[in-house]
Structures are given as structure tokens and as C-alpha cells.
Design a protein around this motif. Sequence first.
Motif, PDB file in Angstrom:
ATOM      1  N   GLY A   1     -44.228  15.488 -12.555  1.00  0.00           N
ATOM      2  CA  GLY A   1     -43.643  15.141 -11.294  1.00  0.00           C
ATOM      3  C   GLY A   1     -44.070  14.344 -10.433  1.00  0.00           C
ATOM      4  N   VAL A   2     -43.787  14.159  -9.028  1.00  0.00           N
ATOM      5  CA  VAL A   2     -44.520  12.654  -8.394  1.00  0.00           C
ATOM      6  C   VAL A   2     -44.166  12.877  -7.407  1.00  0.00           C
ATOM      7  N   PRO A   3     -44.956  12.214  -6.403  1.00  0.00           N
ATOM      8  CA  PRO A   3     -44.884  12.520  -5.008  1.00  0.00           C
ATOM      9  C   PRO A   3     -43.847  12.082  -4.555  1.00  0.00           C
ATOM     10  N   LEU A   4     -42.818  12.610  -3.558  1.00  0.00           N
ATOM     11  CA  LEU A   4     -42.043  11.797  -2.833  1.00  0.00           C
ATOM     12  C   LEU A   4     -42.282  10.885  -1.832  1.00  0.00           C
ATOM     13  N   SER A   5     -43.222   9.532  -2.201  1.00  0.00           N
ATOM     14  CA  SER A   5     -43.736   8.441  -1.370  1.00  0.00           C
ATOM     15  C   SER A   5     -43.776   8.046  -2.553  1.00  0.00           C
ATOM     16  N   GLY A   6     -43.326   5.927  -1.672  1.00  0.00           N
ATOM     17  CA  GLY A   6     -43.281   5.371  -2.514  1.00  0.00           C
ATOM     18  C   GLY A   6     -42.111   5.117  -3.203  1.00  0.00           C
ATOM     19  N   ASP A   7     -42.281   3.369  -3.573  1.00  0.00           N
ATOM     20  CA  ASP A   7     -40.782   2.617  -3.809  1.00  0.00           C
ATOM     21  C   ASP A   7     -40.967   2.679  -5.975  1.00  0.00           C
ATOM     22  N   ASP A   8     -42.232   3.128  -6.662  1.00  0.00           N
ATOM     23  CA  ASP A   8     -42.165   3.626  -7.892  1.00  0.00           C
ATOM     24  C   ASP A   8     -43.852   4.247  -7.658  1.00  0.00           C
ATOM     25  N   PRO A   9     -43.404   5.571  -7.406  1.00  0.00           N
ATOM     26  CA  PRO A   9     -44.857   6.422  -7.392  1.00  0.00           C
ATOM     27  C   PRO A   9     -45.578   6.477  -8.881  1.00  0.00           C
ATOM     28  N   PRO A  10     -46.676   7.305  -8.617  1.00  0.00           N
ATOM     29  CA  PRO A  10     -47.787   7.693 -10.011  1.00  0.00           C
ATOM     30  C   PRO A  10     -46.638   8.833 -10.560  1.00  0.00           C
ATOM     31  N   VAL A  11     -47.099   8.903 -11.955  1.00  0.00           N
ATOM     32  CA  VAL A  11     -46.524  10.295 -12.634  1.00  0.00           C
ATOM     33  C   VAL A  11     -47.232  11.451 -12.868  1.00  0.00           C
ATOM     34  N   PHE A  12     -47.373  12.676 -11.856  1.00  0.00           N
ATOM     35  CA  PHE A  12     -48.205  13.923 -13.361  1.00  0.00           C
ATOM     36  C   PHE A  12     -47.818  14.931 -14.281  1.00  0.00           C
ATOM     37  N   GLY A  13     -48.660  15.160 -14.888  1.00  0.00           N
ATOM     38  CA  GLY A  13     -47.746  16.293 -15.791  1.00  0.00           C
ATOM     39  C   GLY A  13     -48.792  17.448 -15.824  1.00  0.00           C
ATOM     40  N   ARG A  14     -48.000  18.230 -16.674  1.00  0.00           N
ATOM     41  CA  ARG A  14     -48.907  19.854 -16.399  1.00  0.00           C
ATOM     42  C   ARG A  14     -49.040  20.645 -17.065  1.00  0.00           C
ATOM     43  N   GLU A  15     -49.769  21.626 -18.301  1.00  0.00           N
ATOM     44  CA  GLU A  15     -48.279  22.732 -18.530  1.00  0.00           C
ATOM     45  C   GLU A  15     -48.346  23.347 -18.242  1.00  0.00           C
ATOM     46  N   VAL A  16     -47.051  24.694 -17.874  1.00  0.00           N
ATOM     47  CA  VAL A  16     -47.231  25.023 -17.029  1.00  0.00           C
ATOM     48  C   VAL A  16     -48.140  26.000 -16.172  1.00  0.00           C
ATOM     49  N   GLY A  17     -48.553  26.093 -15.232  1.00  0.00           N
ATOM     50  CA  GLY A  17     -49.359  27.214 -14.655  1.00  0.00           C
ATOM     51  C   GLY A  17     -50.747  27.152 -14.260  1.00  0.00           C
ATOM     52  N   THR A  18     -50.512  25.384 -15.308  1.00  0.00           N
ATOM     53  CA  THR A  18     -52.249  24.214 -14.514  1.00  0.00           C
ATOM     54  C   THR A  18     -51.731  23.764 -13.699  1.00  0.00           C
ATOM     55  N   ASP A  19     -53.632  22.964 -13.311  1.00  0.00           N
ATOM     56  CA  ASP A  19     -53.114  22.021 -12.120  1.00  0.00           C
ATOM     57  C   ASP A  19     -52.156  20.445 -12.362  1.00  0.00           C
ATOM     58  N   TRP A  20     -51.855  19.889 -11.853  1.00  0.00           N
ATOM     59  CA  TRP A  20     -51.645  18.907 -11.860  1.00  0.00           C
ATOM     60  C   TRP A  20     -52.491  17.539 -12.518  1.00  0.00           C
ATOM     61  N   ALA A  21     -52.321  16.712 -13.452  1.00  0.00           N
ATOM     62  CA  ALA A  21     -53.165  15.414 -13.664  1.00  0.00           C
ATOM     63  C   ALA A  21     -52.003  14.569 -13.878  1.00  0.00           C
ATOM     64  N   PRO A  22     -52.933  13.060 -13.854  1.00  0.00           N
ATOM     65  CA  PRO A  22     -51.959  11.756 -14.061  1.00  0.00           C
ATOM     66  C   PRO A  22     -51.586  11.938 -15.605  1.00  0.00           C
ATOM     67  N   VAL A  23     -50.485  11.159 -16.220  1.00  0.00           N
ATOM     68  CA  VAL A  23     -50.322  10.125 -16.987  1.00  0.00           C
ATOM     69  C   VAL A  23     -50.762   8.811 -17.490  1.00  0.00           C
ATOM     70  N   GLU A  24     -51.107   8.604 -16.918  1.00  0.00           N
ATOM     71  CA  GLU A  24     -51.367   7.115 -16.156  1.00  0.00           C
ATOM     72  C   GLU A  24     -49.742   6.096 -16.158  1.00  0.00           C
ATOM     73  N   GLU A  25     -48.784   6.722 -15.780  1.00  0.00           N
ATOM     74  CA  GLU A  25     -47.626   6.034 -16.523  1.00  0.00           C
ATOM     75  C   GLU A  25     -46.739   5.920 -14.906  1.00  0.00           C
ATOM     76  N   SER A  26     -46.195   5.231 -14.048  1.00  0.00           N
ATOM     77  CA  SER A  26     -45.507   4.782 -13.257  1.00  0.00           C
ATOM     78  C   SER A  26     -44.251   5.705 -13.923  1.00  0.00           C
ATOM     79  N   LEU A  27     -43.339   6.216 -12.195  1.00  0.00           N
ATOM     80  CA  LEU A  27     -42.053   6.523 -12.396  1.00  0.00           C
ATOM     81  C   LEU A  27     -41.044   5.990 -13.433  1.00  0.00           C
ATOM     82  N   SER A  28     -40.692   4.711 -13.419  1.00  0.00           N
ATOM     83  CA  SER A  28     -40.237   3.775 -13.258  1.00  0.00           C
ATOM     84  C   SER A  28     -40.820   3.830 -15.274  1.00  0.00           C
TER      85      SER A  28
END
Length: 236
Positions: free
Chosen positions: A86-113
Motif C-alpha cells: 500500500g501507499v499513502p494517498l499523498s505525495g508525487d511518488d509516495p513510499p511503498v509499505f508491505g505486510r503479510e495480511v493481518g500484520t502491521d505495515w512496514a516500509p519496503v524501501e522503494e518509492s511507488l515508481s
Amino acid sequence: MEELLSISDDSVERFLRRWHGAPDRPARPVPEGAPLPDRLRAWFALTSRWSAEVVAVSGPVDPSELVEEAGKLVFWVDGQGSWEWGVPLSGDDPPVFGREVGTDWAPVEESLSEFLLHVTVLESAIGSPHQCCAHGVPAARLNEMISDVPALPLPASPCPSMDARIFVGPDTLVQVSESVSDLTPSQERTFDVTVSAAGRTPIDEVVDGHPEIPWKRHTAFVPQGFSPDDLPGFLR
């Protein structure tokens, strides 16, 4: 494949043209009412220009089914439905977060692009009809094979089904992951290696050039998880 080593805004399109050829149909833009970032909207429009399947085992959420959870717009899922991004709905190229379903979001060190380029490359490699693979390759042999093959300058995914490291050859993509299927006790690390190409000739050259590796050729990949039928309608 310089577009994957010196990443720029047009890397996805340049890669798709190299891998799948020229686009063969007009773009089908996402309806303007869909609440998604501009970078994701542009990716949908771009990839819809190819009738070839761009994704094989993971894929985007249909814009009509996008939901926001804990401040993140869930836009991508793996083939088993156990991981999501998932990504936040703000910013031109927002950071991406990942998670195993049911757990907390964690940054994946990549922008959306960067994420969209990464999954486009990985999914194209996985779905290629021209592949060879080998299991349990010793580290020394692997190092010889990829000594002149640079790595895709993006981090490996935390998702177990998408965590292969990608190396970029002139005409091939090499996926490398640590072996987990070899139950033979050993002190030596071994790796599973898959080489993909847009045509057969580069695969022949890999097999002939590294005869010490027990290659098995693959034919066309048949998706086991994320079905192309699950793609948003404008990508089918």
C-alpha cells in the motif's frame, strides 16, 4: 538492459518495449474517479497498451476495489493473497509499505515508481516462455555465473514468493534465491537460479556457456496463483 541499471521515469516503458516488443493496442486509461496516485494511474495506462500478459503471479488491485486501510491505499497483492502493498494517498511518488495480511505495515524501501518497475521486471521474468532453471547451485558456481552480471539496484521483496534477487544481463534476467528445497545436510549455501529471456537464443547461450550447472528448461509459465482473469478489465 541499461534502463534497469540507470533507472529513470521511462524505464518501465523502455523495458516493456524490449521484452514484449512494440505496444499493439491503444492505452485504456483508468476512469478519473478512481482514487489512486498518478504514478499508479500512469502504470495502468501504459501496461494496457500490450496484449501480452505483464503480470503472472502477483498483480494490481482493480481500481474499483481499492480500499484504504490504516492510512494506506492497498494497490498490489501477491499470488496467494497473503501479502499486500500500500501507499499513502499523498505525495508525487509516495513510499511503498508491505505486510503479510493481518500484520502491521512496514516500509519496503522503494518509492511507488521503483516498486512498479521492480514488479514489472519480476513478473515479466516469471511469465516468460523462455527460461532455464537449476536448484541447489553452489555459491562458487553462482558467483562465477553472475560475476559480470550487475544486480537490479532495488531491494529484494520481503514477500517469500517474490523475494528473488534479480541480476540484469544484456538479454537475460537472472532470479536468485537461497535454496530451501534441498534437505541434504551441508555446510555450503546453495541457491535456486532461474534465467529468463525474451527469446530462446539467450537461454541456449546460458545453457551452453555453463554446462557445469544442471539446467532444466522451462516452457511457458502457467500461473498458479494470480490469474490473468483477475486483472482489471482494461488490462485484459
